[in-house]
Structure formats: structure tokens, C-alpha cells
Design an enzyme around this catalytic site. Structure first.
Site, PDB file in Angstrom:
ATOM      1  N   LYS A  22       0.835  -1.213   0.000  1.00 33.32           N
ATOM      2  CA  LYS A  22       0.000   0.000   0.000  1.00 33.32           C
ATOM      3  C   LYS A  22       0.867   1.260   0.000  1.00 33.32           C
ATOM      4  O   LYS A  22       0.640   2.181  -0.779  1.00 33.32           O
ATOM      5  CB  LYS A  22      -0.914  -0.006   1.238  1.00 33.32           C
ATOM      6  CG  LYS A  22      -1.544   1.343   1.548  1.00 33.32           C
ATOM      7  CD  LYS A  22      -2.334   1.343   2.835  1.00 33.32           C
ATOM      8  CE  LYS A  22      -1.552   1.573   4.099  1.00 33.32           C
ATOM      9  NZ  LYS A  22      -1.272   2.969   4.461  1.00 33.32           N
ATOM     10  N   ASN A  23       1.867   1.283   0.891  1.00 33.05           N
ATOM     11  CA  ASN A  23       2.638   2.518   1.059  1.00 33.05           C
ATOM     12  C   ASN A  23       3.649   2.766  -0.058  1.00 33.05           C
ATOM     13  O   ASN A  23       4.339   3.777  -0.062  1.00 33.05           O
ATOM     14  CB  ASN A  23       3.326   2.538   2.431  1.00 33.05           C
ATOM     15  CG  ASN A  23       2.309   2.769   3.540  1.00 33.05           C
ATOM     16  OD1 ASN A  23       1.159   3.104   3.263  1.00 33.05           O
ATOM     17  ND2 ASN A  23       2.723   2.585   4.776  1.00 33.05           N
ATOM     18  N   CYS A 117      -4.498  12.635  13.452  1.00 28.44           N
ATOM     19  CA  CYS A 117      -5.303  11.426  13.288  1.00 28.44           C
ATOM     20  C   CYS A 117      -5.127  10.570  14.526  1.00 28.44           C
ATOM     21  O   CYS A 117      -4.484  10.982  15.490  1.00 28.44           O
ATOM     22  CB  CYS A 117      -4.937  10.684  12.012  1.00 28.44           C
ATOM     23  SG  CYS A 117      -3.365   9.858  12.097  1.00 28.44           S
ATOM     24  N   ARG A 122       0.839  14.438  13.431  1.00 31.37           N
ATOM     25  CA  ARG A 122       1.282  14.233  12.063  1.00 31.37           C
ATOM     26  C   ARG A 122       1.288  15.507  11.196  1.00 31.37           C
ATOM     27  O   ARG A 122       0.556  15.590  10.191  1.00 31.37           O
ATOM     28  CB  ARG A 122       0.458  13.127  11.403  1.00 31.37           C
ATOM     29  CG  ARG A 122       0.533  11.828  12.169  1.00 31.37           C
ATOM     30  CD  ARG A 122      -0.150  10.714  11.472  1.00 31.37           C
ATOM     31  NE  ARG A 122       0.591  10.194  10.332  1.00 31.37           N
ATOM     32  CZ  ARG A 122       0.150   9.248   9.527  1.00 31.37           C
ATOM     33  NH1 ARG A 122      -1.027   8.716   9.734  1.00 31.37           N
ATOM     34  NH2 ARG A 122       0.886   8.823   8.524  1.00 31.37           N
ATOM     35  N   ASP A 309       4.853   0.428  12.049  1.00 25.92           N
ATOM     36  CA  ASP A 309       3.660  -0.221  11.493  1.00 25.92           C
ATOM     37  C   ASP A 309       3.528  -1.693  11.905  1.00 25.92           C
ATOM     38  O   ASP A 309       2.526  -2.339  11.573  1.00 25.92           O
ATOM     39  CB  ASP A 309       3.657  -0.097   9.956  1.00 25.92           C
ATOM     40  CG  ASP A 309       3.389   1.328   9.510  1.00 25.92           C
ATOM     41  OD1 ASP A 309       2.929   2.141  10.336  1.00 25.92           O
ATOM     42  OD2 ASP A 309       3.652   1.636   8.332  1.00 25.92           O
ATOM     43  N   ARG A 401      -8.620  -0.275   4.682  1.00 32.57           N
ATOM     44  CA  ARG A 401      -7.764   0.726   4.034  1.00 32.57           C
ATOM     45  C   ARG A 401      -6.467   0.124   3.535  1.00 32.57           C
ATOM     46  O   ARG A 401      -5.883   0.616   2.572  1.00 32.57           O
ATOM     47  CB  ARG A 401      -7.431   1.847   5.022  1.00 32.57           C
ATOM     48  CG  ARG A 401      -8.642   2.605   5.471  1.00 32.57           C
ATOM     49  CD  ARG A 401      -8.243   3.746   6.339  1.00 32.57           C
ATOM     50  NE  ARG A 401      -7.299   4.599   5.631  1.00 32.57           N
ATOM     51  CZ  ARG A 401      -6.815   5.726   6.090  1.00 32.57           C
ATOM     52  NH1 ARG A 401      -7.192   6.146   7.274  1.00 32.57           N
ATOM     53  NH2 ARG A 401      -5.973   6.443   5.397  1.00 32.57           N
TER      54      ARG A 401
HETATM   55  N1  EPU Z   1       6.715  14.572  10.907  1.00 32.67           N
HETATM   56  C1  EPU Z   1       6.779  15.915  11.215  1.00 32.67           C
HETATM   57  N2  EPU Z   1       6.672  16.812  10.186  1.00 32.67           N
HETATM   58  C2  EPU Z   1       6.521  16.427   8.891  1.00 32.67           C
HETATM   59  C3  EPU Z   1       6.467  15.050   8.581  1.00 32.67           C
HETATM   60  C4  EPU Z   1       6.570  14.141   9.622  1.00 32.67           C
HETATM   61  O1  EPU Z   1       6.901  16.299  12.371  1.00 32.67           O
HETATM   62  O2  EPU Z   1       6.443  17.295   8.020  1.00 32.67           O
HETATM   63  C5  EPU Z   1       6.807  13.591  11.993  1.00 32.67           C
HETATM   64  C6  EPU Z   1       5.529  12.766  12.147  1.00 32.67           C
HETATM   65  O3  EPU Z   1       4.571  13.420  12.930  1.00 32.67           O
HETATM   66  C7  EPU Z   1       6.059  11.502  12.788  1.00 32.67           C
HETATM   67  C8  EPU Z   1       7.423  11.333  12.129  1.00 32.67           C
HETATM   68  O4  EPU Z   1       7.785  12.630  11.647  1.00 32.67           O
HETATM   69  O5  EPU Z   1       6.221  11.694  14.167  1.00 32.67           O
HETATM   70  C9  EPU Z   1       7.503  10.349  10.983  1.00 32.67           C
HETATM   71  O6  EPU Z   1       6.419  10.555  10.104  1.00 32.67           O
HETATM   72  P1  EPU Z   1       6.492  10.239   8.547  1.00 32.67           P
HETATM   73  O7  EPU Z   1       6.389  11.506   7.799  1.00 32.67           O
HETATM   74  O8  EPU Z   1       7.647   9.355   8.256  1.00 32.67           O
HETATM   75  O9  EPU Z   1       5.145   9.421   8.352  1.00 32.67           O
HETATM   76  P2  EPU Z   1       4.227   9.466   7.069  1.00 32.67           P
HETATM   77  O10 EPU Z   1       5.072   9.672   5.891  1.00 32.67           O
HETATM   78  O11 EPU Z   1       3.080  10.365   7.304  1.00 32.67           O
HETATM   79  C10 EPU Z   1       4.396   6.928   6.464  1.00 32.67           C
HETATM   80  C11 EPU Z   1       3.441   5.786   6.290  1.00 32.67           C
HETATM   81  C12 EPU Z   1       2.883   5.382   7.651  1.00 32.67           C
HETATM   82  C13 EPU Z   1       4.054   4.967   8.539  1.00 32.67           C
HETATM   83  C14 EPU Z   1       5.063   6.125   8.643  1.00 32.67           C
HETATM   84  C15 EPU Z   1       6.318   5.763   9.430  1.00 32.67           C
HETATM   85  C16 EPU Z   1       2.566   6.161   4.076  1.00 32.67           C
HETATM   86  C17 EPU Z   1       1.417   6.552   3.215  1.00 32.67           C
HETATM   87  N3  EPU Z   1       2.368   6.212   5.390  1.00 32.67           N
HETATM   88  O12 EPU Z   1       3.655   7.989   7.047  1.00 32.67           O
HETATM   89  O13 EPU Z   1       2.038   4.255   7.432  1.00 32.67           O
HETATM   90  O14 EPU Z   1       3.596   4.647   9.821  1.00 32.67           O
HETATM   91  O15 EPU Z   1       5.471   6.523   7.321  1.00 32.67           O
HETATM   92  O16 EPU Z   1       6.945   4.673   8.884  1.00 32.67           O
HETATM   93  O17 EPU Z   1       3.614   5.798   3.579  1.00 32.67           O
HETATM   94  C18 EPU Z   1       0.279   2.756   7.910  1.00 32.67           C
HETATM   95  O18 EPU Z   1       0.493   2.215   6.809  1.00 32.67           O
HETATM   96  O19 EPU Z   1      -0.480   2.256   8.773  1.00 32.67           O
HETATM   97  C19 EPU Z   1       0.933   4.041   8.223  1.00 32.67           C
HETATM   98  C20 EPU Z   1       0.502   4.836   9.192  1.00 32.67           C
END
Ligand code: EPU
Length: 431
Positions: A22-23, A117, A122, A309, A401
Site C-alpha cells: 500500500k505505502n 489522526c 502528524r 507499522d 484501508r
Molecule cells: N513529521 C513531522 N513533520 C513532517 C512530517 C513528519 O513532524 O512534516 C513527523 C511525524 O509526525 C512523525 C514522524 O515525523 O512523528 C515520521 O512521520 P512520517 O512523515 O515518516 O510518516 P508518514 O510519511 O506520514 C508513512 C506511512 C505510515 C508509517 C510512517 C512511518 C505512508 C502513506 N504512510 O507515514 O504508514 O507509519 O510513514 O513509517 O507511507 C500505515 O500504513 O499504517 C501508516 C501509518
């Protein structure tokens, strides 16, 4: 709202096939916006988030054909709007992945700012700061992020992420693929999904080096072409089914997976007593070791370490291990919602801040529980599979999802699991 009814206590036995990640499919579908030519993606999992991502592409004006269920042929030639509205973003945060490619190709994008969320606040501040470093102006207007490239095209830059961010790295890779000059991303996320996206962009004529390491170099090109690409297997679905075999004392052959993408999970599970044999490059044979499970601690960290995850599923498994395991969540601030539900099933878990302590081994009992997010739902399904009696899991739209056909896949290896669909009138009467 649909529910799952699970009658626990069956050892799972048989073969399970893993779907596409998915990701990875989410950013790869977003990347189709980078080209006016057709991009064909195979192994796109048939899950709700991908249906939403497809709708977003179509709303923007792209044509999406599905000659087969898991193949998407996207032509983003006639993009008519540059906006991902609140209605879409509120159902799926990954819609922010449209920002990078729209800004890169059309010099403008508007995406509703996602709120917090169930697992944390996030923010996307790091994505936005990086776009500014690439020369974009970014403002917040009535809850929408409005980004523009003043000269129509972004300019390459050195970007150092303060924190590792997966979708942030993906957004910047897509934005800089069409920028003028070279971009270097420091402290980039190293997840396999980043490598998969880079591979797709390179097939489209992009020039990305170093994806999968903390330093990624992107040489911007004038235009990208069409391409054909197969999405990698879902490493979190793989990990979830490994736990399913172990927690039920069963034996599963897991096919079409990529064990090298989840080495930290495999090592930790082996350490706690799960027998995992790599039959070949894409198949695993999993069973619970003769001595049973022993509690082992984990700390979630960015790839290649133990993924957030898999934290919820691991916690379910540790309820069946002898001893106390300490589970530390360092990625998201609020990712223990499943713990209170597991306690309703007789697990002994105490938690404060980002640390949970699971006291095993406990005999889990069936209960009515509620899913709060995707991975929390998976954890409850796993717990229910080994609990005595019946468990009813509410709000399973979360699991829809990201897990393709989980009821059918688990049912085929011996789980007693069924989906109960509630009619709108029954739902209204019970709420
Ligand atoms: N963060 C910030 N600012 C930003 C971006 C991130 O503070 O601009 C923080 C987040 O709040 C968090 C950390 O950095 O504390 C890491 O977040 P990241 O941006 O890596 O998460 P994401 O890209 O929103 C993806 C996956 C998630 C997975 C995380 C961590 C996708 C679509 N989603 O989320 O997947 O948990 O990376 O590996 O790729 C899931 O599949 O259930 C899921 C939540």
C-alpha cells in the site's frame, strides 16, 4: 459499519500470498502525475486507500484504466485542476503526495492541510519547508496549503530533513525530479517504498541516485515519459501474517514476499522464539518454535530498524510470550490505542508515555473491541485468532484501508473469521 466476528483458537495452516505494498502504490500512483504519458502499475493492492488515490487522480483529470484488477494504467495528460479537496484528504492523509508532482509539473498545487489522526498530530511542516527550499511559495489559505513555483519551475536545492519522514522524502523526490538543476536530500527516509518510487521515476526518465540510503541525489530533467512498473510486496502485511502463524501455533508458507525488506522484524521474531525459514527469495515458512515464545523488547525506529507499522501486531504476540516485554514507540506520539482494547481481551499491559509493558503469558478471551487505526485493527484480529471464545471487532473500515481480502486470506488457512455487514437502519438504531 461492518464488523469482524472471529472465533479464536484455530491453528492456521497453509499458504498465503502477499499483496502489493500500500505505502509504495500510493506514492507511485501520485508519481503518474509527473508525466503526460501513460504509466502502467502492476501489483497495486485492491484496498480502500488505493481506491481513494485513484479517485483523486481522476478528480484532477487523469484517466485511469484497470485492464486487470491490480493493474492501473494512468494517463495524466489533461490535468484540469490542481487541488486535493478536504473531503478526500480527511479520509486519507496520503493525498498530500499530490503536492510534490503537481508543483513540479504545473508549478501550482492546493491540498487541504491534513489534521491530526488517531496515531498522532502528524504535521507536514517538513514537506512544506522543503518545497520552499526548492523555490516554491507556500501559504495556508482557509485550511488549504497553496503552493506555487513563482517561475513556473522549481529549482534544485540541498535539503536536510530535521526528522526522517517517509512521505516527506517521497514528496521532495517527486518535486525535484522535474526541477532545474540538482537536489540533494540529507537524512532521507530509507524505507523500501522510497527505493520503489525512485525506481519508477527512473524508468520514467528521471535521474535519482542513492534512494534507500540517507542521502539521495536527484538531477532534475525537463520532462518525464511513460513507464511500466510492478509494486513491491507489502512488508507489513508479510509481518502481520508471520505473527498470525506464530500466535496461533500454526504453520504458514508465506509466498510472494520480500524477506529482505523486513529483516529487523524477522530477527526480532526469531529471537522471541518464532521459527522462520527462508525457503527462497520470496517465500517464508513460519511456525512457532517448540519452546514457545519468550518476551523481547522492541523500540520502533525508521527503516532498517523495527517499523512502527508492526508495533501493534508485535504487542499482540507478546501477550503470548513468557515474561515482560517493553515496547517503546518513538515515531508517533499516540500509537497505543490497541493496548486498551487488548486489555479488554484480558491482556496485561500497562503503559505510560511512549512505553508499554506487556506481561505475558496471558490467556486471551474474546470480547467486543473497537479498531482505531489500520495497524491497531490488525493487532486485534491477531489477538482474536488466539483468544478463547468470540471476538467482535467494530470499525473494521480501518483494516479495509490497507489489508487486501484479509477475511478471505485468513479464512483459507483455517481462521474462523467472518464479516458482518450492518444495514444502515440497524446501525442507526444501535448508535
Ligand atoms: N513529521 C513531522 N513533520 C513532517 C512530517 C513528519 O513532524 O512534516 C513527523 C511525524 O509526525 C512523525 C514522524 O515525523 O512523528 C515520521 O512521520 P512520517 O512523515 O515518516 O510518516 P508518514 O510519511 O506520514 C508513512 C506511512 C505510515 C508509517 C510512517 C512511518 C505512508 C502513506 N504512510 O507515514 O504508514 O507509519 O510513514 O513509517 O507511507 C500505515 O500504513 O499504517 C501508516 C501509518
Amino acid at each position: 459499519m461492518d464488523k469482524f466476528l472471529i472465533r479464536g483458537g484455530q491453528s492456521l495452516k497453509g499458504t498465503i500470498e502477499i499483496s502489493g505494498a500500500k505505502n509504495s502504490a500510493l506514492p507511485c500512483l501520485a508519481a503518474t502525475l509527473l508525466s503526460a504519458e501513460t504509466v502502467t502499475l502492476h501489483n497495486v493492492p485492491y484496498v480502500k486507500d488505493l481506491i481513494t488515490q485513484r479517485r483523486l487522480l481522476e478528480d484532477l483529470g487523469a484517466t485511469v484504466l484497470t485492464p486487470e484488477l491490480r493493474t492501473h494504467k494512468v494517463t495524466a495528460k489533461n490535468i484540469g485542476t490542481f487541488e486535493a479537496p478536504y473531503e478526500l484528504v480527511k479520509t486519507m492523509r496520503a493525498s498530500v503526495l499530490a503536492l510534490g508532482p503537481l508543483l513540479a509539473r504545473f508549478g501550482r498545487a492546493k491540498v487541504s492541510l491534513p489534521g491530526g489522526c488517531a496515531i498522532g498530530t502528524r504535521p507536514i511542516d517538513l514537506h512544506l519547508k522543503a518545497f520552499e527550499q526548492l523555490g516554491a511559495t507556500v501559504s495556508l489559505e482557509s485550511g488549504d496549503v497553496v503552493a506555487r513555483a513563482p517561475k513556473g519551475r522549481l529549482t534544485g536545492a540541498e535539503i536536510s530533513f530535521e526528522k526522517v519522514t517517509v512521505t516527506g522524502t517521497e514528496n521532495v523526490m517527486m518535486a525535484s525530479a522535474l526541477a532545474k538543476g540538482k537536489t540533494v536530500i540529507h537524512n532521507a527516509a530509507c524505507e523500501p517504498e522510497i527505493e520503489d518510487l525512485a525506481e519508477l521515476i527512473n524508468k520514467m526518465g528521471g535521474r535519482i541516485k542513492g534512494a534507500g540510503t540517507p542521502t539521495i541525489e536527484i538531477e532534475g530533467v525537463e520532462a518525464l515519459s511513460g513507464a511500466e512498473h510492478t509494486i513491491i510486496p507489502d512488508r507489513i502485511e508479510t509481518g502481520t501474517f508471520i505473527v498470525a502463524a506464530a500466535i496461533t501455533g500454526g504453520e504458514l508458507e508465506i509466498r510472494k514476499c520480500e524477506p529482505k525488506h523486513l529483516q529487523a522484524v524477522i530477527e526480532k521474531l526469531r529471537d522471541s522464539g518464532v521459527e522462520i525459514e527462508e525457503l527462497n527469495q520470496s517465500s517464508l515458512l513460519v511456525k512457532c518454535g517448540a519452546k514457545g515464545l519468550t518476551a523481547k523488547d522492541i523500540t520502533t525506529e525508521p527503516h532498517p530498524h523495527f517499523p512502527t507499522d508492526m508495533q501493534a501486531q508485535y504487542m499482540a504476540l507478546m501477550t503470548q510470550a513468557e515474561g515482560i516485554s517493553v515496547v517503546k514507540e518513538t515515531i508517533f506520539e499516540n500509537r497505543f490505542m490497541h493496548a486498551s482494547e487488548l486489555v479488554r481481551m484480558s491482556a496485561k499491559i500497562d503503559f505510560s508515555g511512549n512505553t508499554a509493558r506487556v506481561h505475558g503469558k496471558t490467556r486471551l478471551t474474546g470480547a467486543r473491541v473497537q479498531a482505531s487505526d489500520l495497524r491497531a485493527s490488525a493487532s486485534l484480529v491477531l489477538a482474536a485468532l488466539c483468544a478463547s471464545g468470540e471476538t467482535v471487532i467494530d470499525r473494521v473500515y480501518h483494516i479495509d484501508r490497507g489489508y487486501e481480502n484479509i477475511v478471505r486470506k485468513l479464512g483459507a488457512v483455517g481462521a474462523k473469521i467472518e464479516r458482518i455487514s450492518e444495514s444502515p437502519t440497524t446501525a442507526a438504531a444501535t448508535e
